[in-house]
Design a protein around this motif. Structure first.
Motif, short mmCIF file in Angstrom:
data_model
loop_
_atom_site.label_atom_id
_atom_site.label_comp_id
_atom_site.label_asym_id
_atom_site.label_seq_id
_atom_site.Cartn_x
_atom_site.Cartn_y
_atom_site.Cartn_z
N LEU A 18 2.09 66.86 25.84
CA LEU A 18 3.48 66.75 25.60
C LEU A 18 3.33 66.05 24.22
CD1 LEU A 18 4.83 65.19 28.90
CD2 LEU A 18 5.41 67.40 27.94
N ARG A 19 4.79 66.04 23.76
CA ARG A 19 5.24 65.45 22.32
C ARG A 19 6.59 64.75 22.88
NH1 ARG A 19 6.82 67.17 16.40
NH2 ARG A 19 8.61 67.83 17.20
N LEU A 20 6.55 63.44 22.76
CA LEU A 20 7.86 62.62 22.92
C LEU A 20 8.20 62.47 21.53
CD1 LEU A 20 6.17 59.83 25.61
CD2 LEU A 20 7.23 62.25 25.95
N SER A 21 9.60 62.34 21.62
CA SER A 21 10.37 62.26 20.25
C SER A 21 11.21 60.98 20.55
CB SER A 21 11.32 63.30 19.88
OG SER A 21 10.49 64.55 19.64
N CYS A 22 11.51 60.14 19.64
CA CYS A 22 12.63 58.93 19.52
C CYS A 22 13.09 59.21 18.31
CB CYS A 22 11.83 57.85 19.71
SG CYS A 22 12.87 56.12 19.56
N ALA A 23 14.67 59.47 18.62
CA ALA A 23 15.66 59.27 17.63
C ALA A 23 16.20 57.96 17.34
CB ALA A 23 16.61 60.55 17.69
N ALA A 24 16.55 57.65 16.25
CA ALA A 24 17.00 56.31 15.97
C ALA A 24 18.36 56.47 15.22
CB ALA A 24 15.99 55.67 15.10
N SER A 25 19.40 55.71 15.51
CA SER A 25 20.49 55.50 14.64
C SER A 25 20.57 54.61 13.56
CB SER A 25 21.47 55.23 15.62
OG SER A 25 21.58 53.93 15.93
N GLY A 26 21.35 54.79 12.67
CA GLY A 26 21.33 53.80 11.46
C GLY A 26 20.48 54.18 10.27
N ARG A 27 20.80 53.71 9.09
CA ARG A 27 20.27 54.06 7.79
C ARG A 27 19.07 53.06 7.42
NH1 ARG A 27 25.63 53.80 4.60
NH2 ARG A 27 25.79 51.88 5.75
N THR A 28 18.45 52.45 8.50
CA THR A 28 17.51 51.17 8.14
C THR A 28 16.14 51.79 8.80
OG1 THR A 28 18.09 49.67 9.77
CG2 THR A 28 19.03 49.47 7.70
N PHE A 29 16.09 52.83 9.32
CA PHE A 29 14.73 53.26 10.06
C PHE A 29 13.64 53.15 9.63
CE2 PHE A 29 12.80 55.50 13.35
CZ PHE A 29 11.61 56.37 12.70
N SER A 30 13.56 53.37 8.11
CA SER A 30 12.13 53.31 7.17
C SER A 30 11.87 51.77 7.06
CB SER A 30 12.47 53.83 5.94
OG SER A 30 13.40 53.28 5.35
N ARG A 31 12.79 51.06 7.47
CA ARG A 31 12.39 49.31 7.29
C ARG A 31 12.18 48.80 8.79
NH1 ARG A 31 16.54 49.70 3.34
NH2 ARG A 31 18.08 48.53 4.80
N HIS A 32 11.92 49.82 9.67
CA HIS A 32 11.35 49.26 11.07
C HIS A 32 10.01 49.71 11.53
CE1 HIS A 32 15.79 48.56 11.25
NE2 HIS A 32 15.37 47.70 12.36
N ALA A 33 9.14 49.08 11.75
CA ALA A 33 7.93 49.54 12.52
C ALA A 33 8.42 50.02 13.94
CB ALA A 33 6.95 48.26 12.62
N MET A 34 7.68 50.68 14.16
CA MET A 34 7.79 51.67 15.66
C MET A 34 6.63 51.54 16.39
SD MET A 34 10.98 52.58 14.76
CE MET A 34 11.34 53.66 16.52
#
Length: 122
Positions: A18-34
């Motif tokens: 399976l491949r899980l996806s997680c879509a994030a809102s906002g313009r700061t995604f690249s400044r968040h560890a996931m």
């Protein structure tokens, strides 16, 4: 504020993928560890995998090593968890999480999704 929405869960036979996806809102995604976490019935939620801001550093809990791969696409504000060779013990609700500190190997995340159910049948 970051909102996270997971998708891709479902029922799969042991040995499947399976491949899980997680879509994030906002313009700061690249400044968040996931991170990806999971919670099986009757158990506490636990860390599965994490990825740094840029995606260059990844971390895995022992059960995930060699079978799961975390990745991210900062242009699409999305993080993925590719799960191969699934086992019945991987059955759990899987949660996506984000934190503003670039240290993915942690339980201390700032934002959480609602979770997606993964069920692996034997």
């Amino acid at each position: 504020q970051v909102q996270l929405v997971e998708s891709g869960g479902g029922l799969v036979q042991a040995g499947g993928s399976l491949r899980l996806s997680c879509a994030a809102s906002g313009r700061t995604f690249s400044r968040h560890a996931m991170g990806w976490f999971r919670q099986a019935p009757g158990k506490e939620r636990g860390f599965v995998a994490g990825i740094s801001f840029s995606g260059r550093s990844t971390y895995y809990a022992d059960p995930a090593k060699g079978r799961f791969t975390i990745s991210r696409d900062n242009a699409k504000n999305t993080v993925y968890l590719q799960m191969n060779s699934l086992k019945p013990e991987d059955t759990a609700v899987y949660y996506c999480a984000a934190r503003t500190t670039n240290s993915p190997l942690s339980d201390d995340y700032d934002y959480w999704g609602q979770g997606t159910q993964v069920t692996v049948s034997s």
